[in-house]
Design a protein around this motif. Sequence first.
Motif, PDB file in Angstrom:
ATOM      1  N   LEU A  48       0.834  -1.204   0.000  1.00  0.00           N
ATOM      2  CA  LEU A  48       0.000   0.000   0.000  1.00  0.00           C
ATOM      3  C   LEU A  48       0.869   1.255   0.000  1.00  0.00           C
ATOM      4  CD1 LEU A  48      -2.897  -0.959   2.438  1.00  0.00           C
ATOM      5  CD2 LEU A  48      -3.006  -0.688  -0.030  1.00  0.00           C
ATOM      6  N   GLY A  49       2.024   1.193   0.637  1.00  0.00           N
ATOM      7  CA  GLY A  49       2.940   2.333   0.625  1.00  0.00           C
ATOM      8  C   GLY A  49       3.459   2.614  -0.768  1.00  0.00           C
ATOM      9  N   GLU A  50       3.695   1.538  -1.552  1.00  0.00           N
ATOM     10  CA  GLU A  50       4.149   1.725  -2.932  1.00  0.00           C
ATOM     11  C   GLU A  50       3.034   2.272  -3.816  1.00  0.00           C
ATOM     12  OE1 GLU A  50       5.581  -1.921  -4.516  1.00  0.00           O
ATOM     13  OE2 GLU A  50       7.205  -2.108  -3.055  1.00  0.00           O
ATOM     14  N   LYS A  51       1.864   1.663  -3.719  1.00  0.00           N
ATOM     15  CA  LYS A  51       0.758   2.025  -4.605  1.00  0.00           C
ATOM     16  C   LYS A  51       0.090   3.341  -4.208  1.00  0.00           C
ATOM     17  CE  LYS A  51       0.666  -1.519  -7.366  1.00  0.00           C
ATOM     18  NZ  LYS A  51       0.761  -1.416  -8.803  1.00  0.00           N
ATOM     19  N   LEU A  52       0.085   3.662  -2.917  1.00  0.00           N
ATOM     20  CA  LEU A  52      -0.628   4.836  -2.436  1.00  0.00           C
ATOM     21  C   LEU A  52       0.270   5.609  -1.476  1.00  0.00           C
ATOM     22  CD1 LEU A  52      -3.427   6.215  -2.558  1.00  0.00           C
ATOM     23  CD2 LEU A  52      -4.023   4.924  -0.535  1.00  0.00           C
ATOM     24  N   PRO A  53       1.070   6.518  -1.996  1.00  0.00           N
ATOM     25  CA  PRO A  53       1.942   7.296  -1.095  1.00  0.00           C
ATOM     26  C   PRO A  53       1.091   8.237  -0.241  1.00  0.00           C
ATOM     27  CG  PRO A  53       2.111   8.099  -3.349  1.00  0.00           C
ATOM     28  CD  PRO A  53       1.261   6.870  -3.379  1.00  0.00           C
ATOM     29  N   PRO A  54       1.595   8.657   0.903  1.00  0.00           N
ATOM     30  CA  PRO A  54       0.819   9.563   1.763  1.00  0.00           C
ATOM     31  C   PRO A  54       0.550  10.899   1.059  1.00  0.00           C
ATOM     32  CG  PRO A  54       3.033   9.262   2.635  1.00  0.00           C
ATOM     33  CD  PRO A  54       2.883   8.334   1.471  1.00  0.00           C
ATOM     34  N   LEU A  55      -0.620  11.445   1.298  1.00  0.00           N
ATOM     35  CA  LEU A  55      -1.034  12.673   0.632  1.00  0.00           C
ATOM     36  C   LEU A  55      -0.439  13.900   1.337  1.00  0.00           C
ATOM     37  CD1 LEU A  55      -4.806  11.876  -0.003  1.00  0.00           C
ATOM     38  CD2 LEU A  55      -2.947  11.792  -1.654  1.00  0.00           C
ATOM     39  N   GLN A  56       0.030  14.860   0.556  1.00  0.00           N
ATOM     40  CA  GLN A  56       0.524  16.147   1.061  1.00  0.00           C
ATOM     41  C   GLN A  56      -0.493  17.213   0.664  1.00  0.00           C
ATOM     42  OE1 GLN A  56       3.279  16.554   2.866  1.00  0.00           O
ATOM     43  NE2 GLN A  56       3.918  14.421   2.724  1.00  0.00           N
ATOM     44  N   LEU A  57      -1.402  17.526   1.545  1.00  0.00           N
ATOM     45  CA  LEU A  57      -2.474  18.458   1.211  1.00  0.00           C
ATOM     46  C   LEU A  57      -2.192  19.881   1.682  1.00  0.00           C
ATOM     47  CD1 LEU A  57      -5.566  16.234   2.076  1.00  0.00           C
ATOM     48  CD2 LEU A  57      -4.526  16.614  -0.151  1.00  0.00           C
ATOM     49  N   THR A  58      -1.222  20.052   2.546  1.00  0.00           N
ATOM     50  CA  THR A  58      -0.962  21.392   3.080  1.00  0.00           C
ATOM     51  C   THR A  58      -0.268  22.246   2.028  1.00  0.00           C
ATOM     52  OG1 THR A  58       1.118  20.604   3.998  1.00  0.00           O
ATOM     53  CG2 THR A  58      -0.799  20.583   5.463  1.00  0.00           C
ATOM     54  N   GLY A  59      -0.668  23.489   1.939  1.00  0.00           N
ATOM     55  CA  GLY A  59      -0.040  24.445   1.038  1.00  0.00           C
ATOM     56  C   GLY A  59      -0.446  24.284  -0.416  1.00  0.00           C
ATOM     57  N   LEU A  60      -1.521  23.566  -0.717  1.00  0.00           N
ATOM     58  CA  LEU A  60      -1.962  23.403  -2.101  1.00  0.00           C
ATOM     59  C   LEU A  60      -3.127  24.351  -2.381  1.00  0.00           C
ATOM     60  CD1 LEU A  60      -1.965  19.517  -2.490  1.00  0.00           C
ATOM     61  CD2 LEU A  60      -0.272  21.110  -3.377  1.00  0.00           C
ATOM     62  N   GLU A  62      -6.388  25.584  -4.981  1.00  0.00           N
ATOM     63  CA  GLU A  62      -7.570  24.855  -5.456  1.00  0.00           C
ATOM     64  C   GLU A  62      -7.289  24.061  -6.733  1.00  0.00           C
ATOM     65  OE1 GLU A  62     -12.115  25.920  -6.768  1.00  0.00           O
ATOM     66  OE2 GLU A  62     -11.114  27.244  -5.319  1.00  0.00           O
ATOM     67  N   ASP A  63      -6.526  24.610  -7.651  1.00  0.00           N
ATOM     68  CA  ASP A  63      -6.209  23.908  -8.901  1.00  0.00           C
ATOM     69  C   ASP A  63      -5.394  22.640  -8.633  1.00  0.00           C
ATOM     70  OD1 ASP A  63      -7.551  25.777 -10.409  1.00  0.00           O
ATOM     71  OD2 ASP A  63      -5.752  27.019 -10.742  1.00  0.00           O
ATOM     72  N   ASP A  64      -4.411  22.765  -7.725  1.00  0.00           N
ATOM     73  CA  ASP A  64      -3.589  21.591  -7.392  1.00  0.00           C
ATOM     74  C   ASP A  64      -4.425  20.510  -6.725  1.00  0.00           C
ATOM     75  OD1 ASP A  64      -1.403  22.848  -8.453  1.00  0.00           O
ATOM     76  OD2 ASP A  64      -0.688  23.642  -6.514  1.00  0.00           O
ATOM     77  N   LEU A  68      -5.016  16.707  -8.075  1.00  0.00           N
ATOM     78  CA  LEU A  68      -4.783  15.557  -7.193  1.00  0.00           C
ATOM     79  C   LEU A  68      -6.009  14.652  -7.140  1.00  0.00           C
ATOM     80  CD1 LEU A  68      -2.789  14.246  -5.204  1.00  0.00           C
ATOM     81  CD2 LEU A  68      -3.874  15.574  -3.402  1.00  0.00           C
ATOM     82  N   CYS A  69      -7.201  15.260  -7.073  1.00  0.00           N
ATOM     83  CA  CYS A  69      -8.452  14.474  -7.069  1.00  0.00           C
ATOM     84  C   CYS A  69      -8.607  13.700  -8.370  1.00  0.00           C
ATOM     85  CB  CYS A  69      -9.650  15.382  -6.842  1.00  0.00           C
ATOM     86  SG  CYS A  69      -9.799  15.979  -5.154  1.00  0.00           S
ATOM     87  N   ARG A  70      -8.280  14.331  -9.506  1.00  0.00           N
ATOM     88  CA  ARG A  70      -8.378  13.632 -10.788  1.00  0.00           C
ATOM     89  C   ARG A  70      -7.426  12.446 -10.842  1.00  0.00           C
ATOM     90  NH1 ARG A  70      -8.314  19.120 -13.154  1.00  0.00           N
ATOM     91  NH2 ARG A  70     -10.488  19.727 -13.363  1.00  0.00           N
ATOM     92  N   GLN A  71      -6.200  12.639 -10.343  1.00  0.00           N
ATOM     93  CA  GLN A  71      -5.231  11.534 -10.327  1.00  0.00           C
ATOM     94  C   GLN A  71      -5.734  10.378  -9.459  1.00  0.00           C
ATOM     95  OE1 GLN A  71      -1.628  13.331  -8.931  1.00  0.00           O
ATOM     96  NE2 GLN A  71      -1.108  14.238 -10.924  1.00  0.00           N
ATOM     97  N   ILE A  72      -6.298  10.731  -8.309  1.00  0.00           N
ATOM     98  CA  ILE A  72      -6.818   9.691  -7.417  1.00  0.00           C
ATOM     99  C   ILE A  72      -7.974   8.951  -8.078  1.00  0.00           C
ATOM    100  CG2 ILE A  72      -8.019   9.295  -5.223  1.00  0.00           C
ATOM    101  CD1 ILE A  72      -6.283  11.525  -4.023  1.00  0.00           C
TER     102      ILE A  72
END
Length: 185
Positions: A48-60, A62-64, A68-72
């Motif tokens: 799961l660590g390989e397939k799903l790295p931890p999300l970095q949501l701070t400092g993003l 709205e466009d970013d 990120l949502c589209r990639q997910i």
Amino acid sequence: MAPKVEAKPKCKISASRKLSLKILLLARATEELEAEKAAREEAKVEYLGEKLPPLQLTGLNEDDLQKLCRQIHEKIEVVDEERYDCEAKVFKNNRDIHQLNLKVQDLGGKFKKPALRKVRVSADEMMKALFGSKNKGSMDLRSNLKSVKKEDIKQEKELTLEVGDWRKNVEAMSGMKGRKKMFDA
């Protein structure tokens, strides 16, 4: 000379020693099972660590976040397709296993279906088979058919000619006289 029969020697291990060895074996087996479970959990976390790295949501902005949502969502679709394919394979394999089990049961059973053949049977033979020896007279099926006489055909033609043209019939029924005829009939 008769051959010597050697007696089987009795087990030299006492009952208490057997019991203690059995307890040790069971303890060792449980330790190995627990180690196996821990290894599986560790492999799962690593995968799961390989397939799903931890999300970095701070400092993003709205466009970013939208990117990120589209990639997910794309990753979810890929995983969902893989899951569906695996389920389809499992379902197909289970169905094949079930069919093969049925074939094995059929082959293992004593009953074997005989090959059916076409048999020509006359009406008399069929009646004998159905009713036994009760039906002594032969049954001629053609004699039971309704016969049509030529006189009946001529009478039908005359009736159709009497009706004649339908237009005359409509003209006769038109107006009040025609309605009166309908009520009188």
